[in-house]
Design an enzyme around this catalytic site. Structure first.
Site, short mmCIF file in Angstrom:
data_model
loop_
_atom_site.label_atom_id
_atom_site.label_comp_id
_atom_site.label_asym_id
_atom_site.label_seq_id
_atom_site.Cartn_x
_atom_site.Cartn_y
_atom_site.Cartn_z
N LYS A 90 0.85 -1.20 0.00
CA LYS A 90 0.00 0.00 0.00
C LYS A 90 0.88 1.24 0.00
O LYS A 90 1.89 1.29 0.72
CB LYS A 90 -0.91 -0.03 1.24
CG LYS A 90 -1.97 1.08 1.29
CD LYS A 90 -2.88 0.90 2.51
CE LYS A 90 -3.91 2.01 2.63
NZ LYS A 90 -4.78 1.83 3.82
N SER A 105 -9.71 1.88 3.03
CA SER A 105 -8.85 2.67 2.15
C SER A 105 -7.80 1.82 1.43
O SER A 105 -7.20 2.29 0.48
CB SER A 105 -8.12 3.74 2.98
OG SER A 105 -7.21 3.13 3.88
N SER A 135 -9.72 -0.50 7.34
CA SER A 135 -9.23 -0.33 5.97
C SER A 135 -8.56 -1.55 5.35
O SER A 135 -8.29 -1.55 4.15
CB SER A 135 -8.26 0.85 5.92
OG SER A 135 -8.97 2.04 6.06
#
Ligand SMILES: [Zn+2]
Lengths: 492, 490
Positions: free
Chosen positions: B76, B151, B175
């Protein structure tokens, strides 16, 4: 103090002192704290506030803060924590400063200072708190050639500072100076800080206002915080200037603390005036909250007590002890203590060796300290160690050497690093035995009958003229002994 | 099978494929999927292939290989990487190249994983749909008209799209679990402090945690084994031995395990029938393999979302203040009309106005307000008190049961744009997940079926702190008797 319109007024001063702790590395990272490195060479992701970097507590700063707190009679609470103080500032890379808000590491202490107005008494200056925080960087404004560049040096970012906040207990600039001197002495004595104002390792902000008694009611003038003072002298002068300015302003406008909130002023050392920096129309909202990246710190009572046990003797106690133990004047004890622990140790061991504290104190204050100053060295680098000085002064005390000869020996020891004995030999100084001295004196009396006559006529000082001659014939002759021998011979 | 790390390891040790071949296949798949899915913000083919070649060389030389040797992994874009940009999907950090690797990234490299690139996300990890990205939305591989969740949307979507077997996400309020649920993959949020946050660009420091996303529990356990552990550079990192996550997966017998089902929270308005049904079905599965199921309630459940939406923005407003246009990141080039505020304040204001997206600005404003004088007691301090009550609920629950079972998201993946203008609706996506972050407990999202339109639905297991192995053990048992995690988007 009385104003020109007749009202009695009192000056009220509180000091905020930032002391840079003498740690090898910064508060939350491993970067060096050495002063004067080229800009931005002592930085890492943590102190630069790079995204993702996290602070890690430097335990040495905690230890020094505990020592500092104990030295100013603070209590050390069992738990302390970190808070973020938010403000935007180009020198503050994270946009917040890691500091301590509601649980500072030291609370509620005091310092006793000599009362400048009365040498026989002391003043008690309260200390509200001392909290640990990281320093910010430094902006350098370069406005040469019509440009207005600002360069930022972040070397200082994250350097540990202990902010010591006094109660508004000081009543004159002289008291403020005495407080600062005592604070500095304790911090340097305990190795907590270098307290070099020129290097920024001791920084002072002064809060000043006046309390004026008007018809039995106390009125306070608006508080002014004077920042950026880089010497104790500047602090004194700034306070004095501020007192005058606030008198005049109050007489002119009658404005009180209720009419105007605290303002920040700078100090112009050349002009000798303070100038308005910031008017705080509303107090800054720093939005303090506990730093989630750092856990609260537990300070068990055992740790605090261990630090207390390791603290050693504080300067005040040493001053009293030196005066008593070595029979020196409080003033002289003060001079020695103010030079720091190494010189105190030097004095104590030399005085023990010489068996004469007064003589040792006077030699150290004159001969030793002058040399240190001339050569710009510390006592650790002084070529004559305490034992040797003790031995030398012991010879003076026993009459083996006179002061002048001792100074020659001392100078030789400084130059060559030789021992007392070797220096005496090298200088050809021999002790003169009594029969040798008597022979010498008899010869002089025989050659100068007038002296004997004068002496018999009651002029004892007549022998003085022979002392110089004796010294010429034998440089090792001790003048005091020569005098005594001459008198003995004349009295038959 | 590019979607199992264990299979990739087997292929290499059996000599059936090289790390370079595997990395090449992953990179080709990413390239093919990027125009539709847009899971990545940065792909470095060259670096990935050379890392893979190094693994092959090491194997050929008989060197000791790390536990993820030759496994393509996506990270990420909120974790710092020395050799790749790290943007947080924000204009603010568009050109930021950190001079260091995050602790987790170091561990991945040390495990000989092949890092293929950085995945798309909601800007600064704020969002539930990966629509708040300065680099375009990520689409759900099951239905490209829908969101992948957020997210860590890119991190879940790249696994779901079959381009990499494993990815690293972060979970501040759900997330990892929420996009894993919406993309039909398995995602684990570890105990707070179990995985280093060093090099994780902070959103809300007291809630953020790094964790793995993969298709199956054994793969996730393998990555967890690699990334977990103490890091002296993170003061909140737990200095405790880590469990042997991969060794607890063999038994599929849950006898003696007591699982509490969070029945009450499931019956709220807005919870989709498919989600409720999947949870009840999962409870039956757990019971069938020996677990004892009981109903349980976390009394302060109603306060989870409001508490989270005070604490997280407060911390975010502070963490994001470093992006001021002065030190790095986006700086405005427009200093016109700066006379009123001066060039410095104008730089701050315009850099932040230009650099941050709407959701980030919204949370900075909320956090700044909630921390400000006169309001901090009313909001921030109050939220901290409620957070303690929420933790207390978990302690009480875990004194009665070993695990908690409930939904992950109220609904399956919704269409792109549906909630983008309604922040409150968007925040309610975190309804079931934020409790674990507020309490610091570990939680796992497990695929649990498909709804009528073929979209993945998932269930969540939560465990007491440091009991990741219990989650993995129960999750592996569940996957051994179900095939939800084996379904693939067409
Ligand atoms: Zn540093």
């Amino acid at each position: 103090m009385t104003l020109s319109n007749g009202y009695p007024a009192q000056t009220v001063i509180g000091l905020e002192v930032h002391v840079q702790l003498k740690t090898e590395t910064k508060l939350f990272c491993g970067c060096s704290t050495t002063f004067g490195a080229p800009p931005n060479t002592q930085v890492c992701p943590v102190c630069l506030g790079l995204p993702g970097a996290l602070p890690v507590m430097n335990d040495a700063a905690i230890e020094l803060s505990i020592r500092a707190g104990l030295a100013i009679d603070c209590s050390i609470p069992p738990m302390t924590k970190w808070d973020r103080k938010q403000y935007f500032y180009p020198d503050l890379p994270k946009g917040y400063q890691i500091s301590q808000f509601d649980l500072p590491i030291c609370a509620d202490g005091f310092i006793e200072i000599p009362d400048p107005a009365d040498p026989d008494s002391t003043r008690h200056i309260g200390i509200l708190r001392a909290h640990l925080e990281e320093d910010a960087g430094k902006s350098m404004h370069d406005e040469a050639a019509g440009r207005s560049d600002t360069r930022i040096d972040l070397n200082r970012c994250g350097t540990p500072l202990l902010e010591i906040v006094s109660q508004p207990d000081m009543r004159s600039s002289a008291e403020a100076k005495a407080y600062l001197q005592e604070l500095k002495l304790r911090m340097t004595h305990l190795g907590i800080s270098d307290c070099e104002m020129q290097e920024g390792s001791l920084r002072v902000d002064a809060n000043v206002n006046l309390h004026i008694e008007v018809d039995g009611k106390k009125i306070a003038t608006p508080i002014v915080e004077v920042k950026n003072m880089n010497s104790f002298r500047a602090v004194e002068r700034a306070i004095e200037h501020e007192v005058d300015r606030q008198y005049d302003l109050w007489e002119e406008t009658g404005k009180t603390i209720d009419d105007e909130s605290k303002t920040t002023r700078g100090w112009d050392d050349n002009a000798g005036i303070t100038f308005l920096q910031r008017e705080k129309e509303e107090s800054a909202d720093y939005r303090y909250f506990p730093d989630p990246d750092l856990l609260p710190i537990r300070l068990p009572i055992e740790r605090v007590e261990a630090a207390r046990a390791n603290l050693g003797e504080l300067p005040g106690a040493i001053r009293i002890r030196l005066a008593q133990q070595y029979g020196i004047k409080p003033y002289d004890a003060d001079v020695i203590v103010n030079q720091g622990p190494d010189l105190i140790a030097y004095f104590e061991s030399a005085a023990t060796g010489s068996g004469d504290g007064k003589r040792t104190s006077s030699w150290i204050q004159q001969d030793v300290m002058r040399t240190l100053k001339d050569r710009d060295i510390g006592i650790g680098e002084f070529p004559v160690d305490a034992d040797s000085l003790g031995k030398l002064l012991e010879k003076v005390a026993s009459g083996e050497l006179d002061n002048a000869r001792a100074r020659d020996v001392f100078a030789h020891m400084i130059e060559t690093g030789q021992s007392v004995e070797a220096a005496i030999t090298a200088l050809g100084i021999e002790s003169v035995d009594n029969s040798e001295l008597e022979t010498l004196c008899q010869e002089l009396l025989d050659a100068n009958p007038q002296v004997a006559e004068d002496f018999k006529a009651g002029k004892q000082q007549a022998v003085g003229s022979l002392i110089g001659q004796a010294k010429k014939k034998n440089p090792n002759a001790n003048p005091q002994q020569v005098r005594e021998t001459l008198i003995k011979l004349l009295q038959g | 099978m590019l979607d199992s790390a264990l299979e990739i390891l087997r292929l290499q040790s059996a000599g059936e494929a090289t790390a370079v071949e595997i990395a090449g296949a992953a990179l080709d798949a990413i390239e093919a999927s990027q125009p539709t899915i847009n899971a990545f913000t940065h792909v470095d083919r060259e670096a990935a292939l050379s890392a893979a070649a190094a693994v092959d060389a090491k194997r050929a030389a008989g060197g000791r290989l790390g536990p993820l040797a030759g496994v393509p992994v996506a990270v990420k874009d909120v974790l710092c990487t020395r050799d790749m940009p790290t943007t947080c999907s924000s204009r603010m950090l568009k050109n930021f190249r950190p001079p260091y690797d995050a602790g987790v990234v170091e561990r991945l490299r040390a495990a000989d994983a092949v890092i293929v690139g950085k995945t798309n996300m909601d800007e600064f990890a704020m969002g539930a749909s990966t629509e708040n990205s300065a680099f375009g939305v990520t689409r759900n591989p099951w239905d490209t008209t829908r969101i992948p969740g957020g997210s860590s949307g890119g991190a879940a979507a790249c696994v779901a799209a079959g381009t990499v077997p494993l990815s690293i996400g972060t979970d501040t309020g759900g997330s990892i679990r929420q996009p894993a649920a919406m993309c039909g993959v398995t995602g684990l949020k570890p105990t707070y402090g179990r995985v280093s946050r060093y090099g994780l660009i902070a959103f809300a420091s007291s809630l953020d945690q790094v964790g793995p996303i993969g298709w199956s529990v054994p793969d996730v356990a393998l990555m967890m084994q690699t990334i977990a552990g103490y890091d002296a550079r993170d003061s909140t990192s737990l200095n405790l031995d880590i469990s042997h996550y991969t060794e607890v997966l063999s038994s599929h017998d849950l006898r003696g395990l007591k699982i509490g089902i969070l029945r009450e929270s499931m019956d709220r308005d807005g919870v989709d029938d498919s989600v409720r049904q999947a949870t009840l079905d999962a409870a039956d599965v757990f019971q069938s393999i020996g677990a004892e199921m009981v109903e349980i309630d976390l009394p302060h459940n109603d306060y989870w979302v409001p508490t989270y939406y005070v604490i997280a923005p407060c911390e975010a407003s502070s963490n994001l203040s470093r992006y001021d246009g002065a030190h790095y990141g986006h700086r405005t080039s427009d200093l016109s009309d700066s006379d009123k505020l001066g060039p410095l304040v104008t730089t701050y204001c315009r850099s932040r106005a230009e650099g941050f997206g709407d959701e980030v600005k919204r949370r900075i404003m909320v956090g700044t307000y909630a921390l400000s004088e006169g309001y901090a007691d009313q909001y921030y301090s109050q939220a901290l008190k409620v957070r303690r009550l929420i933790k207390g609920d978990y302690d009480a629950a875990f004194s009665q049961v070993d695990l908690l079972l409930g939904p992950v998201t109220p609904t399956p993946a919704f269409p792109l744009g549906q909630k983008v203008d309604d922040p409150i609706q968007m925040y309610l996506c975190d309804l079931f997940t934020v409790g674990a972050n507020l309490a610091g407990v570990p939680a796992i999202s497990l695929p649990a079926g498909l709804d009528a339109s073929g979209l993945p639905v998932a269930v969540q297991l939560q465990a007491p702190v440091l009991e990741e192995s219990r989650l993995l053990f129960a999750g592996a048992a569940f996957q051994s008797v179900t095939d939800h995690h084996k379904r693939r988007p067409s």
